[in-house]
Design an enzyme around this catalytic site. Structure first.
Site, PDB file in Angstrom:
ATOM      1  N   VAL A   1       0.866  -1.178   0.000  1.00  0.00           N
ATOM      2  CA  VAL A   1       0.000   0.000   0.000  1.00  0.00           C
ATOM      3  C   VAL A   1       0.909   1.235   0.000  1.00  0.00           C
ATOM      4  O   VAL A   1       0.691   2.198   0.744  1.00  0.00           O
ATOM      5  CB  VAL A   1      -0.965   0.014   1.206  1.00  0.00           C
ATOM      6  CG1 VAL A   1      -2.154   0.938   0.919  1.00  0.00           C
ATOM      7  CG2 VAL A   1      -1.470  -1.377   1.541  1.00  0.00           C
ATOM      8  N   ALA A   2       1.971   1.138  -0.820  1.00  0.00           N
ATOM      9  CA  ALA A   2       2.937   2.231  -0.991  1.00  0.00           C
ATOM     10  C   ALA A   2       3.466   2.701   0.364  1.00  0.00           C
ATOM     11  O   ALA A   2       3.856   1.881   1.191  1.00  0.00           O
ATOM     12  CB  ALA A   2       2.305   3.363  -1.791  1.00  0.00           C
ATOM     13  N   CYS A   3       3.458   4.000   0.591  1.00  0.00           N
ATOM     14  CA  CYS A   3       4.074   4.549   1.804  1.00  0.00           C
ATOM     15  C   CYS A   3       3.341   4.170   3.082  1.00  0.00           C
ATOM     16  O   CYS A   3       3.872   4.360   4.180  1.00  0.00           O
ATOM     17  CB  CYS A   3       4.158   6.066   1.700  1.00  0.00           C
ATOM     18  SG  CYS A   3       5.279   6.643   0.413  1.00  0.00           S
ATOM     19  N   SER A   4       2.137   3.653   2.962  1.00  0.00           N
ATOM     20  CA  SER A   4       1.379   3.240   4.138  1.00  0.00           C
ATOM     21  C   SER A   4       1.468   1.743   4.397  1.00  0.00           C
ATOM     22  O   SER A   4       0.753   1.223   5.258  1.00  0.00           O
ATOM     23  CB  SER A   4      -0.098   3.652   3.983  1.00  0.00           C
ATOM     24  OG  SER A   4      -0.228   5.046   3.907  1.00  0.00           O
TER      25      SER A   4
ATOM     26  N   SER B   1       7.381   3.399   3.406  1.00  0.00           N
ATOM     27  CA  SER B   1       6.627   2.915   4.571  1.00  0.00           C
ATOM     28  C   SER B   1       7.496   2.732   5.802  1.00  0.00           C
ATOM     29  O   SER B   1       6.983   2.654   6.923  1.00  0.00           O
ATOM     30  CB  SER B   1       5.925   1.605   4.227  1.00  0.00           C
ATOM     31  OG  SER B   1       6.837   0.534   4.111  1.00  0.00           O
TER      32      SER B   1
END
Length: 373
Positions: free
Chosen positions: A154-157, A334
């Site tokens: 979820v990319a950076c998350s 992340s």
């Protein structure tokens, strides 16, 4: 009711570093080479000349002073400007697996546990170096864990979304303990020839051990009071690299196959959304911003973090309330908020509250409220 606890964290930091001056020197050499090679086209108005970068521009725009990377020499070669990370045979551990194992071992040591105590591994990061087999299963095998594993993005998350997945597994009884690990090799998807973004990313890997409260020592770690996830589709941060690229030769090697963003739009749209998400989560837990001792925020941009903290608290945050690690690590996707948590949690005493919050492409936001036991 089963309660989930963060009992340990780990961090792998690549030894190689690049400060802003080094990065700018290489970039400006590339600019000179490009403009010289295209001098006639530039003179005719067919090609736009590239503009140099500067360390002062980078620090003012982002707060970044240097970054850790897997490979330094390839990035600083003005004729290459990308890391050199050789392929490995299938019999060797992958680069991401090596990073993950190091971070996981520190998390286990901090928690006073061994791999035999772990039931699951979640590799949660913004870029995976292959489609399959899952990197998480490779990490599971390398650590000697008997259980299950899966990858998620979820990319950076990714790390905070992975935390919620781990909490769910612990609280619903499918696992007693779960490792969430984020091996981020962000230098691999960064366009070091783009003035607006060539300085943004660094490499690192974090690990978090989530366990049942009953399996931890009294007063150990952080109780997870709640998690909150939010997504909203946007093209303002995008990377179009994927397995279908080879099906259209015209797109291979184009800039959109690396990280691209509309930075001003991201700043304007994401900042209030993050602050609102944190405030609503606190309200749902019958807490107020004044109850927070610390916010471990996603480490992408100093100005953005300062704005988010101001919106949440109603005033400027101190460095203790919103610690910064991006000056040293740059944006590690992340891993950033977890690095901040890892490095700035040991001074907490029983009852202290904090929030781990990541945000980025998607858009995606993950917020985790924790209390020192």
């Amino acid at each position: 009711m089963i309660k989930a606890v963060i009992s340990g964290t780990g961090l792998y930091t690549p030894p190689a570093t690049i400060d802003n001056d080094e990065l700018v020197e290489a970039f400006n050499q590339y600019v000179e080479l490009f403009n010289a090679e295209n001098a006639d086209a530039i003179a005719n108005g067919d090609v736009t000349p590239l503009q140099p970068s500067s360390s002062s521009f980078i620090e003012k725009a982002s707060g970044i002073k240097r970054r850790h990377v897997i490979d330094k020499d390839g990035i600083l070669d003005p004729k290459r400007m990308k890391p050199y990370i050789p392929d490995r045979s299938n019999e060797e551990p992958s680069v991401q697996c090596e990073m993950a194992v190091t971070a996981c071992r520190e998390a286990l040591e901090q928690a006073g546990k061994s791999a035999q105590d772990v039931d699951a591994v979640i590799v949660a990061c913004s870029n995976l170096q292959r489609a399959y087999p899952a990197v998480s299963i490779e990490v599971q095998e390398a650590l000697g864990i008997d259980g299950f594993a899966y990858d998620m993005n979820v990319a950076c998350s990714s790390a905070t979304f992975g935390l919620q997945a781990a909490v769910n597994s612990v609280e619903n009884g499918s696992a007693r303990s779960v490792l969430v690990v984020s091996p981020e090799i962000c230098s691999g998807h960064l366009n070091f020839r783009d003035r607006d973004s060539h300085f943004i990313f660094g490499d690192a890997c974090t690990a978090i051990l989530v366990e049942r409260e009953e399996d931890t020592r009294e007063g150990q770690g952080f109780e997870i009071l709640g998690t909150s996830l939010k997504t909203k589709f946007s093209n303002n941060i995008r990377n179009n690299f994927g397995f279908l690229n080879r099906a259209d030769d015209s797109g291979v090697g184009k800039p959109d196959k690396l990280f691209v963003q509309q930075g001003r739009k991201v700043f304007k749209e994401v900042s209030p959304l993050v602050a609102e998400t944190i405030q609503k989560q606190l309200q749902s837990l019958s807490l107020s911003p004044d109850d927070l001792r610390r916010m471990w925020l996603h480490q992408a941009n100093l100005n953005m973090n300062q704005l988010i903290a101001r919106k949440v608290l109603g005033r400027d945050a101190t460095e203790e309330e919103a610690p910064v690690i991006l000056d040293e690590y740059a944006n590690t996707s992340s891993a950033g908020s977890i690095i901040a948590f890892h490095k700035h949690k040991d001074d907490f005493v029983s009852g202290d509250l904090g929030v781990i919050c990541s945000f980025g492409a998607g858009y995606s936001i993950g917020s985790v409220v924790v209390r020192r036991r």
